[in-house]
Design a protein around this motif. Sequence first.
Motif, PDB file in Angstrom:
ATOM      1  N   VAL A 133      24.199  -2.169 -29.242  1.00 10.14           N
ATOM      2  CA  VAL A 133      25.524  -1.602 -29.682  1.00 10.14           C
ATOM      3  C   VAL A 133      26.454  -2.721 -30.285  1.00 10.14           C
ATOM      4  O   VAL A 133      27.200  -2.675 -31.106  1.00 10.14           O
ATOM      5  N   LEU A 134      26.283  -4.121 -29.679  1.00  9.62           N
ATOM      6  CA  LEU A 134      27.363  -4.994 -29.951  1.00  9.62           C
ATOM      7  C   LEU A 134      26.641  -5.895 -31.166  1.00  9.62           C
ATOM      8  O   LEU A 134      27.400  -6.639 -31.841  1.00  9.62           O
ATOM      9  N   THR A 135      25.594  -5.442 -31.583  1.00  9.69           N
ATOM     10  CA  THR A 135      25.040  -6.005 -32.854  1.00  9.69           C
ATOM     11  C   THR A 135      25.689  -5.410 -34.072  1.00  9.69           C
ATOM     12  O   THR A 135      26.061  -6.242 -35.290  1.00  9.69           O
ATOM     13  N   VAL A 136      26.232  -4.227 -33.988  1.00  9.36           N
ATOM     14  CA  VAL A 136      27.048  -3.577 -35.155  1.00  9.36           C
ATOM     15  C   VAL A 136      28.424  -4.660 -35.263  1.00  9.36           C
ATOM     16  O   VAL A 136      28.588  -4.764 -36.460  1.00  9.36           O
ATOM     17  N   PRO A 137      29.456  -4.620 -34.417  1.00  9.14           N
ATOM     18  CA  PRO A 137      30.354  -5.532 -34.724  1.00  9.14           C
ATOM     19  C   PRO A 137      30.156  -6.899 -35.080  1.00  9.14           C
ATOM     20  O   PRO A 137      30.701  -7.638 -35.827  1.00  9.14           O
ATOM     21  N   SER A 138      28.886  -7.587 -34.707  1.00  7.67           N
ATOM     22  CA  SER A 138      28.554  -8.773 -34.828  1.00  7.67           C
ATOM     23  C   SER A 138      28.028  -8.797 -36.300  1.00  7.67           C
ATOM     24  O   SER A 138      28.301  -9.725 -37.239  1.00  7.67           O
ATOM     25  N   ILE A 139      27.332  -7.719 -36.896  1.00  2.44           N
ATOM     26  CA  ILE A 139      26.765  -7.619 -38.224  1.00  2.44           C
ATOM     27  C   ILE A 139      28.143  -7.575 -39.168  1.00  2.44           C
ATOM     28  O   ILE A 139      28.496  -8.238 -40.054  1.00  2.44           O
ATOM     29  N   LEU A 140      29.102  -6.807 -38.791  1.00  6.14           N
ATOM     30  CA  LEU A 140      30.359  -6.671 -39.376  1.00  6.14           C
ATOM     31  C   LEU A 140      31.207  -8.090 -39.405  1.00  6.14           C
ATOM     32  O   LEU A 140      31.766  -8.225 -40.525  1.00  6.14           O
ATOM     33  N   GLY A 141      31.179  -8.699 -38.572  1.00  5.26           N
ATOM     34  CA  GLY A 141      31.889 -10.137 -38.428  1.00  5.26           C
ATOM     35  C   GLY A 141      31.165 -10.865 -39.614  1.00  5.26           C
ATOM     36  O   GLY A 141      31.851 -11.665 -40.359  1.00  5.26           O
ATOM     37  N   VAL A 142      29.927 -10.872 -39.520  1.00  4.91           N
ATOM     38  CA  VAL A 142      29.004 -11.943 -40.379  1.00  4.91           C
ATOM     39  C   VAL A 142      29.349 -11.319 -41.900  1.00  4.91           C
ATOM     40  O   VAL A 142      29.561 -12.015 -43.018  1.00  4.91           O
ATOM     41  N   LEU A 143      29.417 -10.038 -42.347  1.00  3.53           N
ATOM     42  CA  LEU A 143      29.640  -9.582 -43.466  1.00  3.53           C
ATOM     43  C   LEU A 143      31.203  -9.972 -43.880  1.00  3.53           C
ATOM     44  O   LEU A 143      31.092  -9.976 -45.017  1.00  3.53           O
ATOM     45  N   TYR A 144      32.061  -9.862 -42.818  1.00  5.45           N
ATOM     46  CA  TYR A 144      33.472 -10.373 -43.370  1.00  5.45           C
ATOM     47  C   TYR A 144      33.156 -11.780 -43.737  1.00  5.45           C
ATOM     48  O   TYR A 144      33.846 -12.187 -44.819  1.00  5.45           O
ATOM     49  N   LEU A 145      32.607 -12.578 -43.027  1.00  6.33           N
ATOM     50  CA  LEU A 145      32.778 -13.888 -43.455  1.00  6.33           C
ATOM     51  C   LEU A 145      31.938 -14.208 -44.936  1.00  6.33           C
ATOM     52  O   LEU A 145      31.990 -15.035 -45.595  1.00  6.33           O
ATOM     53  N   LEU A 146      30.788 -13.182 -45.027  1.00  4.15           N
ATOM     54  CA  LEU A 146      29.944 -13.095 -46.607  1.00  4.15           C
ATOM     55  C   LEU A 146      30.768 -12.775 -47.554  1.00  4.15           C
ATOM     56  O   LEU A 146      30.546 -13.237 -48.738  1.00  4.15           O
ATOM     57  N   ILE A 147      31.630 -11.571 -47.437  1.00  6.10           N
ATOM     58  CA  ILE A 147      31.955 -10.787 -48.585  1.00  6.10           C
ATOM     59  C   ILE A 147      33.464 -10.734 -48.667  1.00  6.10           C
ATOM     60  O   ILE A 147      34.017 -11.114 -49.788  1.00  6.10           O
ATOM     61  N   TRP A 148      34.315 -10.643 -47.708  1.00  3.53           N
ATOM     62  CA  TRP A 148      35.751 -10.464 -47.511  1.00  3.53           C
ATOM     63  C   TRP A 148      36.502 -11.684 -47.250  1.00  3.53           C
ATOM     64  O   TRP A 148      37.794 -11.403 -47.388  1.00  3.53           O
TER      65      TRP A 148
END
Length: 143
Positions: free
Chosen positions: A88-103
Amino acid sequence: MVNASLAYEILMYINSFYFGLFATCELGTLVLKSAVITSLYEVQKDPTKIGQDYGVLFGLFVVEATRLILGRKGSLSERDVPVLISVVLTVPSILGVLYLLIWQVVVLRIEYIWCTLMLTIQTLELVFASMFVVTMCKGPSYA
């Protein structure tokens, strides 16, 4: 058949070392960007942009460290609840990495490499953790 527990434990072990490297490099890069490239952050107009990047980065550090600790503990003791929480904690972790990558306002080329590798490891962990939880939840087979 692939031993999901072994593959998941190996990925968690690799990620525990890579996460330390990733966290150090991302923090150093963000400090460098905030000191050198302040004009790109437009700090004069909106000072919350750089604070938002720091907030996401430190939130990612906390979530990923918690996820790794629970995942390794659950995998080694072969209990499914810590592994489920880790999934379950993988989802916010992936979103955090996506923020660093895209946004993120300024993304360097080296950050694309670091974040892509982190996303690859997290995706593989998610797949093998799901397989591990499914095999843990099945009842014993006596046939």
